[in-house]
Design a protein around this motif. Structure first.
Motif, mmCIF file in Angstrom:
data_model
loop_
_atom_site.group_PDB
_atom_site.id
_atom_site.type_symbol
_atom_site.label_atom_id
_atom_site.label_comp_id
_atom_site.label_asym_id
_atom_site.label_seq_id
_atom_site.Cartn_x
_atom_site.Cartn_y
_atom_site.Cartn_z
ATOM 1 N N PHE A 163 -9.928 -3.235 -4.331
ATOM 2 C CA PHE A 163 -8.974 -2.347 -4.582
ATOM 3 C C PHE A 163 -8.089 -2.111 -2.885
ATOM 4 O O PHE A 163 -7.257 -1.954 -2.782
ATOM 5 C CB PHE A 163 -8.981 -1.189 -4.868
ATOM 6 N N ASP A 164 -9.276 -1.937 -1.939
ATOM 7 C CA ASP A 164 -9.227 -1.555 -0.910
ATOM 8 C C ASP A 164 -7.999 -2.817 -0.404
ATOM 9 O O ASP A 164 -6.863 -2.690 1.228
ATOM 10 C CB ASP A 164 -10.167 -1.196 0.142
ATOM 11 N N ALA A 165 -8.213 -3.228 -0.154
ATOM 12 C CA ALA A 165 -7.776 -4.950 0.173
ATOM 13 C C ALA A 165 -6.400 -4.936 -0.659
ATOM 14 O O ALA A 165 -5.734 -5.739 -0.243
ATOM 15 C CB ALA A 165 -8.479 -6.086 -0.139
ATOM 16 N N GLY A 193 -15.142 4.236 0.044
ATOM 17 C CA GLY A 193 -14.341 5.589 -0.454
ATOM 18 C C GLY A 193 -12.466 5.496 -0.175
ATOM 19 O O GLY A 193 -12.439 5.068 1.758
ATOM 20 N N PHE A 194 -11.937 6.207 -0.179
ATOM 21 C CA PHE A 194 -10.074 5.741 0.050
ATOM 22 C C PHE A 194 -9.924 7.550 0.421
ATOM 23 O O PHE A 194 -10.512 8.591 -0.039
ATOM 24 C CB PHE A 194 -9.178 6.523 -1.015
ATOM 25 N N VAL A 195 -9.458 8.020 1.362
ATOM 26 C CA VAL A 195 -9.150 8.889 2.096
ATOM 27 C C VAL A 195 -6.822 8.915 2.216
ATOM 28 O O VAL A 195 -7.203 7.964 3.157
ATOM 29 C CB VAL A 195 -9.723 9.372 3.131
ATOM 30 N N GLU A 196 -7.014 10.021 1.590
ATOM 31 C CA GLU A 196 -5.249 10.063 2.042
ATOM 32 C C GLU A 196 -4.393 9.635 1.116
ATOM 33 O O GLU A 196 -3.825 10.129 0.666
ATOM 34 C CB GLU A 196 -5.341 10.032 3.604
ATOM 35 N N GLU A 197 -4.837 7.982 1.525
ATOM 36 C CA GLU A 197 -4.815 7.045 0.481
ATOM 37 C C GLU A 197 -4.334 6.997 -1.075
ATOM 38 O O GLU A 197 -6.051 5.937 -0.432
ATOM 39 C CB GLU A 197 -3.543 5.840 1.165
ATOM 40 N N TYR A 198 -4.953 6.555 -1.919
ATOM 41 C CA TYR A 198 -5.441 5.868 -3.448
ATOM 42 C C TYR A 198 -4.730 5.358 -3.771
ATOM 43 O O TYR A 198 -3.013 5.586 -4.710
ATOM 44 C CB TYR A 198 -6.030 7.940 -4.142
#
Ligand SMILES: NC(=O)C1=CN([C@@H]2O[C@H](COP(=O)(O)OP(=O)(O)OC[C@H]3O[C@@H](n4cnc5c(N)ncnc54)[C@H](O)[C@@H]3O)[C@@H](O)[C@H]2O)C=CC1
Ligand SMILES: Nc1nc(O)c(N)c(N[C@@H]2O[C@H](COP(=O)(O)O)[C@@H](O)[C@H]2O)n1
Length: 221
Positions: A163-165, A193-198
């Motif tokens: 997901f991050d990529a 984990g994500f912060v600010e943008e999900y």
């Protein structure tokens, strides 16, 4: 490449207990559905954490007619793929048997003797990245090998990275009627984990199976 993530989690979002042992969250109906999702793919992928925890086989029940239909006449099993930066996959892992091609994705600095041993055990070695496997670069190489549709089964570290990529197109998750709990139990998406943008998801479909529910999402552009 089209990437589909499929996993099973408890109501509290865990993929397994803190002991990281193989745990049946899915029931028989969901495991049959998982087989059909595998059958529609050219490759089935896990992280080495899952190989070490579960020793999965990642093959199909080819006697199932619905599985055969999903293969659209392609014989055999989809390829197996493991993200394994430092080539830790055990040489007796079930994914290294001769029932399917197995790609082991490693980084440039992976120990040469482990790479050679895995290649001698029949694995196709793919080198991408310096620290962790560069999934985008590795997927380009897999696409060159004919893998156009890839299913990722887990675990949580690999799913987060995908997901991050920005590599995931679809997510299916079976929510079984269990509470597992525990800070240290793997969840659907671990990593930093994500912060600010999900990542944003669109819920396309729900289906009741076994004692749970399958949620199917498209990942928004
Ligand atoms: N309920 C379910 O549907 C599933 C549950 N599981 C469970 O998940 C647990 C294992 O999950 P995790 O410990 O999170 O391990 P994981 O299976 O996600 O593997 C993570 C490892 O892969 C390697 N790796 C290489 N490149 C990477 C990258 N770019 N991003 C992330 N990892 C990379 C690293 O060595 C990393 O430690 C086990 O307990 C297993 O039973 C696994 C699959 C499905
Ligand atoms: N979809 C799903 N539901 C569960 O309840 C699970 N425990 C898992 N685990 C994953 O299934 C794979 C096992 O593969 P084989 O049956 O050995 O082919 C592996 O990825 C497990 O971690 N999945």
């Amino acid at each position: 490449m089209h990437v589909v993530v499929n996993a099973a989690m408890s109501v509290d979002g865990k993929l397994a207990s803190r002991r990281r042992e193989q745990l049946a969250i899915s029931g028989p109906e969901d495991f049959d559905r998982v087989d059909r999702v595998r059958a529609a793919a050219d490759g089935v992928m896990v992280g080495v954490g899952t190989v070490l925890a579960d020793d999965p086989h990642l093959t199909l029940d080819v006697t199932d007619r619905r599985v055969q239909r999903q293969r659209h006449g392609r014989p055999g099993n989809p390829a197996r793929v493991v993200a394994d930066s430092t080539a830790r996959t055990p040489l007796d892992a079930r994914i290294l048997d001769d029932e399917a091609t197995t790609y082991v994705l490693v980084v440039e600095s992976a120990p040469e003797e482990r790479r050679t041993a895995l290649a001698d055990a029949g694995a196709e070695m793919v080198v991408a990245g310096d620290d962790r496997v560069d999934l985008a670069a590795a997927f380009d190489q897999l696409a060159d090998e004919g893998i156009e549709r890839l299913m990722i089964e887990g675990g949580g570290e690999l799913i987060f990275s995908a997901f991050d990529a920005g590599l995931v197109d679809e997510l299916s998750v079976f929510v079984g009627s269990k509470i597992i709990g525990g800070h240290d139990a793997p969840t659907l998406a671990d990593g930093e984990g994500f912060v600010e943008e999900y990542p944003a998801l669109t819920l396309d479909d729900t289906e009741r199976l076994d004692d749970g529910v399958v949620l199917r999402y498209t990942v928004d552009g």
